[in-house]
Scaffold this motif. Structure first.
Motif, PDB file in Angstrom:
ATOM      1  N   ASN A 172       0.844  -1.183   0.000  1.00 51.68           N
ATOM      2  CA  ASN A 172       0.000   0.000   0.000  1.00 51.68           C
ATOM      3  C   ASN A 172       0.886   1.242   0.000  1.00 51.68           C
ATOM      4  O   ASN A 172       1.578   1.528   0.989  1.00 51.68           O
ATOM      5  N   HIS A 173       0.906   1.926  -1.151  1.00 52.63           N
ATOM      6  CA  HIS A 173       1.726   3.134  -1.275  1.00 52.63           C
ATOM      7  C   HIS A 173       0.957   4.328  -0.734  1.00 52.63           C
ATOM      8  O   HIS A 173      -0.243   4.497  -0.994  1.00 52.63           O
ATOM      9  N   ASN A 174       1.634   5.149   0.015  1.00 50.25           N
ATOM     10  CA  ASN A 174       1.051   6.358   0.570  1.00 50.25           C
ATOM     11  C   ASN A 174       1.314   7.513  -0.387  1.00 50.25           C
ATOM     12  O   ASN A 174       2.369   8.143  -0.352  1.00 50.25           O
ATOM     13  N   GLU A 175       0.368   7.762  -1.287  1.00 53.19           N
ATOM     14  CA  GLU A 175       0.526   8.814  -2.287  1.00 53.19           C
ATOM     15  C   GLU A 175       0.026  10.142  -1.724  1.00 53.19           C
ATOM     16  O   GLU A 175      -1.040  10.215  -1.112  1.00 53.19           O
ATOM     17  N   GLY A 176       0.791  11.192  -1.942  1.00 50.92           N
ATOM     18  CA  GLY A 176       0.437  12.505  -1.445  1.00 50.92           C
ATOM     19  C   GLY A 176      -0.588  13.204  -2.320  1.00 50.92           C
ATOM     20  O   GLY A 176      -0.992  12.705  -3.378  1.00 50.92           O
TER      21      GLY A 176
ATOM     22  N   THR B 280      -0.280  13.974  -6.373  1.00 51.67           N
ATOM     23  CA  THR B 280      -0.645  13.104  -7.491  1.00 51.67           C
ATOM     24  C   THR B 280      -1.978  13.520  -8.107  1.00 51.67           C
ATOM     25  O   THR B 280      -2.153  13.455  -9.318  1.00 51.67           O
TER      26      THR B 280
END
Length: 379
Positions: free
Chosen positions: A313-317, A320
């Motif tokens: 699970n990538h924590n995208e800011g 994006t």
């Protein structure tokens, strides 16, 4: 010529130099072939004596051109630049030479192909190219892919060079690359080798070796000086001479290193301006294969399974979403479709003898070799 042009075209004002430059440009650019130039010359300067000869020679010239273009089984008469008959080439021999060249090219790698020379744009060379054109149809129609087509065209160019007797480089194109040792470095290395050989002879003489060849070399080393081999301080003179040669060798070695570093910096700066990706790739160190034991198979499976099998699970800011909204309004570019006409136009505009690529095929051959279909020429 200028006076005749002024009589024919009195309304056009042109200088003698401008007229000569235009004529030279037309002849060099091959805007008109030989038949067209002869027709224009007869129309510009008509003569009663020349008209009858021209009418008799025109059918023969047209018949000769048709025979060359149609490649029938008759001898091809090739004219030299001065209009005299140079030699007769049998089409069967030309076809055999073409077949041998294509077979040879298909079995040769790109690096080992011979270097094709630049040919003079003469009537003789153009006639040979036109005679080989119909013979290429069978090979090109049976071509499997683009690489095979390139081999066929290179083989045809090789056959033309062999037929007209052009000089070919048999060593291949890989030997003439820029990686060869420069001449200045070869000269310095020769000096170093001679100095080291002389040092060895001097040391042998100092150790007591008095063979005639050693003595002769020592005398040559002190030639032009007041040093004699029988004087009491000869050993000191030998030591000084050896030290002087060693210092020269060190200076020559530093000169080689300095020149090499300077050349490397210059090439890297120039490559940085033209192709940065290639520069960074050249700076990478080569990967050295390990000599230790092979890795465990279970450890390798576990390592790659942890990377590809388990969900992440990538924590995208929030940035994006901003980028996605900005890119939504961008209209995608239409797909680029390169047609044969585009390729033909690009080849037509390219210089004849521009440096070729890895295949070694100049644009001259791409322009000269045509496929004949229903009386039309197709590149």
């Amino acid at each position: 010529m200028h006076r005749l042009f002024a009589e024919l075209e009195p309304s056009v004002t042109v200088t003698e130099q401008n007229l000569a430059d235009r004529v030279r440009y037309i002849l060099r650019s091959n805007t008109f072939d030989v038949t067209e130039l002869e027709r224009l010359r007869r129309e510009a300067v008509p003569s009663s004596g020349e008209n009858a000869a021209a009418e008799d020679a025109a059918p023969q010239l047209a018949e000769q051109t048709a025979n060359v273009d149609a490649a029938v089984n008759t001898p091809v008469v090739v004219d030299d630049d001065d209009g005299t008959v140079a030699q007769e080439l049998e089409l069967e021999q030309m076809r055999s030479t073409l077949e041998e060249a294509i077979v040879e090219t298909r079995s040769t790698t790109l690096e080992n192909r011979p270097r094709l020379p630049r040919l003079a744009l003469s009537k003789r060379n153009r006639a040979v190219v036109r005679a080989l054109n119909p013979m290429l149809v069978t090979y090109l129609e049976a071509s499997r892919d683009l690489c095979d087509t390139d081999s066929i065209l290179f083989g045809a160019a090789l056959a033309v060079c062999r037929i007209i007797g052009a000089k070919l480089s048999t060593a291949g194109r890989a030997t003439g690359q820029s990686s060869a040792i420069p001449a200045w470095r070869i000269r310095i290395e020769e000096r170093i080798a001679k100095a080291r050989a002389l040092i060895g002879r001097l040391i042998c003489f100092r150790s007591g070796n008095t063979r005639p060849r050693i003595v002769r070399t020592v005398r040559m080393a002190f030639a032009g000086t007041n040093v004699s081999l029988s004087q009491p301080d000869i050993m000191q003179k030998l030591t000084e001479r050896i030290d002087d040669l060693k210092q020269r060798i060190a200076a020559w070695g530093k000169r080689i290193r300095r020149y090499t570093e300077r050349s490397t910096r210059f090439n890297q700066n120039r490559l940085f301006q033209s192709d940065q990706k290639r520069l960074y790739k050249s700076l990478e160190r080569p990967i050295v294969s390990g000599t230790g034991p092979a890795p465990n198979q279970a450890d390798m499976v576990a390592f790659w399974r942890s990377l590809w099998s388990e969900p992440v699970n990538h924590n995208e800011g929030p940035w994006t979403e901003v980028v996605a909204s900005q890119c939504a309004s961008i209209t995608p570019m239409d797909p680029v479709i390169i047609t044969p006409d585009d390729v033909a136009e690009a080849v037509r505009r390219a210089p004849n003898w521009k440096s070729p690529g890895l295949d070694g095929l100049h644009h001259y051959w791409l322009k000269g070799f045509m496929m004949y279909e229903n009386g039309n020429e197709n590149g």
